[in-house]
Design a protein around this motif. Structure first.
Motif, mmCIF file in Angstrom:
data_model
loop_
_atom_site.group_PDB
_atom_site.id
_atom_site.type_symbol
_atom_site.label_atom_id
_atom_site.label_comp_id
_atom_site.label_asym_id
_atom_site.label_seq_id
_atom_site.Cartn_x
_atom_site.Cartn_y
_atom_site.Cartn_z
ATOM 1 N N VAL A 189 0.965 -1.273 0.105
ATOM 2 C CA VAL A 189 0.010 0.040 0.003
ATOM 3 C C VAL A 189 1.178 1.388 0.078
ATOM 4 O O VAL A 189 1.817 1.289 0.810
ATOM 5 C CB VAL A 189 -0.928 0.029 1.257
ATOM 6 C CG1 VAL A 189 -1.807 1.007 1.280
ATOM 7 C CG2 VAL A 189 -1.761 -1.313 1.239
ATOM 8 N N TYR A 190 0.710 2.173 -0.764
ATOM 9 C CA TYR A 190 1.533 3.366 -1.197
ATOM 10 C C TYR A 190 0.779 4.548 -1.263
ATOM 11 O O TYR A 190 -0.409 4.496 -1.734
ATOM 12 C CB TYR A 190 2.476 2.972 -2.200
ATOM 13 C CG TYR A 190 3.116 1.926 -2.247
ATOM 14 C CD1 TYR A 190 4.750 2.023 -1.685
ATOM 15 C CD2 TYR A 190 2.990 0.752 -3.007
ATOM 16 C CE1 TYR A 190 5.448 0.864 -1.547
ATOM 17 C CE2 TYR A 190 3.811 -0.341 -2.744
ATOM 18 C CZ TYR A 190 4.997 -0.351 -2.194
ATOM 19 O OH TYR A 190 5.745 -1.477 -2.164
ATOM 20 N N SER A 191 1.000 5.459 -0.757
ATOM 21 C CA SER A 191 0.394 7.019 -0.986
ATOM 22 C C SER A 191 1.411 8.052 -1.381
ATOM 23 O O SER A 191 2.474 8.133 -1.175
ATOM 24 C CB SER A 191 -0.216 7.198 0.297
ATOM 25 O OG SER A 191 -1.017 8.567 0.298
ATOM 26 N N ALA A 192 0.995 9.043 -2.364
ATOM 27 C CA ALA A 192 1.748 10.122 -2.743
ATOM 28 C C ALA A 192 0.693 11.105 -3.363
ATOM 29 O O ALA A 192 -0.381 10.825 -3.883
ATOM 30 C CB ALA A 192 2.529 9.625 -4.178
ATOM 31 N N SER A 193 1.515 12.347 -3.593
ATOM 32 C CA SER A 193 0.796 13.526 -4.083
ATOM 33 C C SER A 193 0.563 13.179 -5.689
ATOM 34 O O SER A 193 1.434 12.534 -5.926
ATOM 35 C CB SER A 193 1.363 14.676 -3.663
ATOM 36 O OG SER A 193 2.412 14.971 -4.501
ATOM 37 N N VAL A 194 -0.275 13.690 -6.474
ATOM 38 C CA VAL A 194 -0.201 13.607 -7.796
ATOM 39 C C VAL A 194 0.972 14.262 -8.241
ATOM 40 O O VAL A 194 1.640 13.498 -9.218
ATOM 41 C CB VAL A 194 -1.543 14.660 -8.397
ATOM 42 C CG1 VAL A 194 -1.328 14.568 -9.921
ATOM 43 C CG2 VAL A 194 -2.820 13.862 -7.741
ATOM 44 N N GLN A 195 1.665 15.046 -7.845
ATOM 45 C CA GLN A 195 2.975 15.817 -8.071
ATOM 46 C C GLN A 195 3.847 14.639 -8.285
ATOM 47 O O GLN A 195 5.035 14.333 -9.006
ATOM 48 C CB GLN A 195 3.257 17.082 -7.610
ATOM 49 C CG GLN A 195 2.147 18.017 -7.928
ATOM 50 C CD GLN A 195 1.035 18.138 -7.202
ATOM 51 O OE1 GLN A 195 0.880 17.347 -6.416
ATOM 52 N NE2 GLN A 195 0.022 18.895 -8.036
ATOM 53 N N ASP A 196 3.902 13.794 -6.971
ATOM 54 C CA ASP A 196 4.915 12.787 -6.749
ATOM 55 C C ASP A 196 4.778 11.658 -7.625
ATOM 56 O O ASP A 196 5.499 10.834 -7.682
ATOM 57 C CB ASP A 196 5.036 12.563 -5.230
ATOM 58 C CG ASP A 196 5.486 13.573 -4.414
ATOM 59 O OD1 ASP A 196 6.282 14.432 -4.999
ATOM 60 O OD2 ASP A 196 5.259 13.675 -3.270
ATOM 61 N N MET A 197 3.693 11.386 -8.282
ATOM 62 C CA MET A 197 3.463 10.449 -9.128
ATOM 63 C C MET A 197 4.158 10.654 -10.530
ATOM 64 O O MET A 197 4.511 9.789 -11.409
ATOM 65 C CB MET A 197 1.869 10.194 -9.654
ATOM 66 C CG MET A 197 1.121 9.700 -8.406
ATOM 67 S SD MET A 197 1.427 8.115 -7.499
ATOM 68 C CE MET A 197 0.776 7.257 -8.916
ATOM 69 N N HIS A 198 4.757 11.702 -10.844
ATOM 70 C CA HIS A 198 5.544 12.242 -11.973
ATOM 71 C C HIS A 198 6.963 11.786 -11.599
ATOM 72 O O HIS A 198 7.706 11.896 -10.655
ATOM 73 C CB HIS A 198 5.523 13.684 -12.155
ATOM 74 C CG HIS A 198 6.356 14.165 -13.144
ATOM 75 N ND1 HIS A 198 6.170 13.998 -14.535
ATOM 76 C CD2 HIS A 198 7.519 14.869 -13.380
ATOM 77 C CE1 HIS A 198 6.910 14.684 -15.238
ATOM 78 N NE2 HIS A 198 7.921 15.017 -14.405
ATOM 79 N N THR A 199 7.592 11.183 -12.851
ATOM 80 C CA THR A 199 9.067 10.878 -12.794
ATOM 81 C C THR A 199 9.661 11.895 -13.700
ATOM 82 O O THR A 199 9.336 11.785 -14.911
ATOM 83 C CB THR A 199 9.345 9.122 -13.149
ATOM 84 O OG1 THR A 199 8.596 8.574 -12.181
ATOM 85 C CG2 THR A 199 10.617 9.149 -13.216
ATOM 86 N N GLU A 200 10.866 12.289 -13.342
ATOM 87 C CA GLU A 200 11.464 13.427 -14.214
ATOM 88 C C GLU A 200 12.255 12.984 -15.188
ATOM 89 O O GLU A 200 13.188 11.979 -14.414
ATOM 90 C CB GLU A 200 11.913 14.701 -13.270
ATOM 91 C CG GLU A 200 12.268 15.826 -14.134
ATOM 92 C CD GLU A 200 11.074 16.830 -14.268
ATOM 93 O OE1 GLU A 200 10.445 16.568 -15.251
ATOM 94 O OE2 GLU A 200 10.807 17.632 -13.415
ATOM 95 N N TYR A 201 12.154 13.399 -16.258
ATOM 96 C CA TYR A 201 13.213 12.980 -17.405
ATOM 97 C C TYR A 201 13.714 14.109 -17.986
ATOM 98 O O TYR A 201 12.763 15.046 -18.251
ATOM 99 C CB TYR A 201 12.669 11.840 -18.386
ATOM 100 C CG TYR A 201 12.447 10.704 -17.935
ATOM 101 C CD1 TYR A 201 13.459 9.487 -17.774
ATOM 102 C CD2 TYR A 201 11.073 10.057 -17.568
ATOM 103 C CE1 TYR A 201 13.187 8.421 -17.259
ATOM 104 C CE2 TYR A 201 10.958 8.769 -16.891
ATOM 105 C CZ TYR A 201 11.962 7.996 -16.886
ATOM 106 O OH TYR A 201 11.615 6.659 -16.447
ATOM 107 N N VAL A 202 14.835 14.131 -18.463
ATOM 108 C CA VAL A 202 15.528 15.301 -19.352
ATOM 109 C C VAL A 202 14.471 15.840 -20.373
ATOM 110 O O VAL A 202 14.295 17.022 -20.520
ATOM 111 C CB VAL A 202 16.957 15.048 -19.542
ATOM 112 C CG1 VAL A 202 17.477 16.235 -20.239
ATOM 113 C CG2 VAL A 202 17.878 15.026 -18.479
#
Length: 315
Positions: free
Chosen positions: A195-208
């Motif tokens: 079970v995991y929890s995150a903000s919508v913003q933290d569901m993003h993975t940054e790529y160059v």
């Protein structure tokens, strides 16, 4: 003699049901309401327009099929065919049938559509079945039957699933599935189920270079919440999810980090199958088992307003 047009009053039929829900059948809308619940469908497109419970609106735009993902670096040798040969980015859905009925414990809505791509002889015949219960819970069942009238079909497509959006206030994501980090069918040795929890913003993975990101596999429960109740989804079979505050188009148009245009809503993808990432920009293609194709797929789920305690109780 000048003849003025006569204003026509849209016809409306009202049906009371034994379970307390009222059905309002208008020319272009079907509205199911009662007990603090209001659910509306467009009779022209078949799209779910509204899902409101106790004055809280949970949806901006209802469920529609989707095969696209923002292109990744490893898709580089497939892009030309996808966009110039098969036109899969030109996906279209047309309504073929819309019926409803009042059953003993729920209102049933059955929608048939034709989902395909610009001028292409392949796609999916989609059958949506909604069961709307008096407490606001909805059972959603989508069966998509693939068709191909010739052998002119892509050997791989990015994904098959549905897309919808919710108000931006539902900016917290809780899921039971693989995590915490992003994972795909061919990139999940580094994660485990929990079970995991995150903000919508933290569901993003940054790529160059901005591209498809943030997918999570083998999800059986999903809660999208804010300061109060959220929307809890329970899936009959595990699915893949993406939850972001931007669209696929915005992600593809962004050339650099920080240039992704925000949608002003939470955009959710639920996938029956999502293709693997592969290494085709400098190596082999995705393995056969990790490729999504023009094949039948299904998504069955129940959703209703709920809080964090409900999420844990239903595991």
């Amino acid at each position: 003699q000048l003849l003025l047009p006569v204003a026509r009053i849209p016809r409306q039929r009202l049906h009371d049901t034994e379970h307390g829900l009222q059905i309002s059948d208008e020319q272009t809308k079907l509205i199911v309401s009662g007990n603090g619940v209001q659910v509306a469908f467009c009779k022209v497109t078949g799209r779910l327009l509204e899902y409101t419970v106790d004055g809280i609106s949970y949806l901006c735009e209802g469920f529609t099929p989707n095969v696209r993902r923002a292109l990744i670096d490893n898709d580089m040798y497939k892009v030309k065919d996808w966009k110039e040969k098969y036109f899969i980015h030109k996906q279209q859905e047309q309504l073929e049938a819309f019926t409803y009925s009042s059953e003993k414990n729920y209102v049933a809505v059955h929608i048939s559509t034709h989902f395909s791509f610009l001028n292409q002889a392949f796609g999916f015949k989609c059958e949506y079945r909604y069961r709307i219960f008096s407490d606001g819970e909805i059972e959603f069942d989508l069966h998509a039957r693939s068709f191909a009238y010739t052998d002119f079909v892509p050997q791989m497509i990015p994904r098959v699933g549905i897309e919808f959006s919710m108000p931006l206030q539902f900016n917290r994501v809780t899921w039971y599935g693989l995590g915490f980090e992003e994972n795909y069918c061919d990139m999940k040795a580094h994660v485990q189920k929990g079970v995991y929890s995150a903000s919508v913003q933290d569901m993003h993975t940054e790529y160059v270079k901005p591209q498809e990101n943030g997918h999570r596999e083998e999800v059986g429960r999903l809660l999208l919440s804010g300061s109060g109740k959220g929307l809890l989804f329970r899936f009959e079979n595990p699915v893949g999810i993406n939850v972001h505050d931007y669209t696929i188009d915005a992600l593809e148009k962004a050339g650099h980090i920080g240039n992704i245009e925000k949608a002003g809503r939470v955009v959710v993808h639920i996938d029956a199958k999502h293709s693997g990432l592969g290494s085709n920009s400098c190596g082999e293609e995705q393995m056969y088992k990790n490729k999504t194709r023009i094949n039948d797929f299904a998504i069955t789920m129940r959703f209703r307003p709920a809080g964090a305690a409900d999420f844990v109780e239903r595991l």
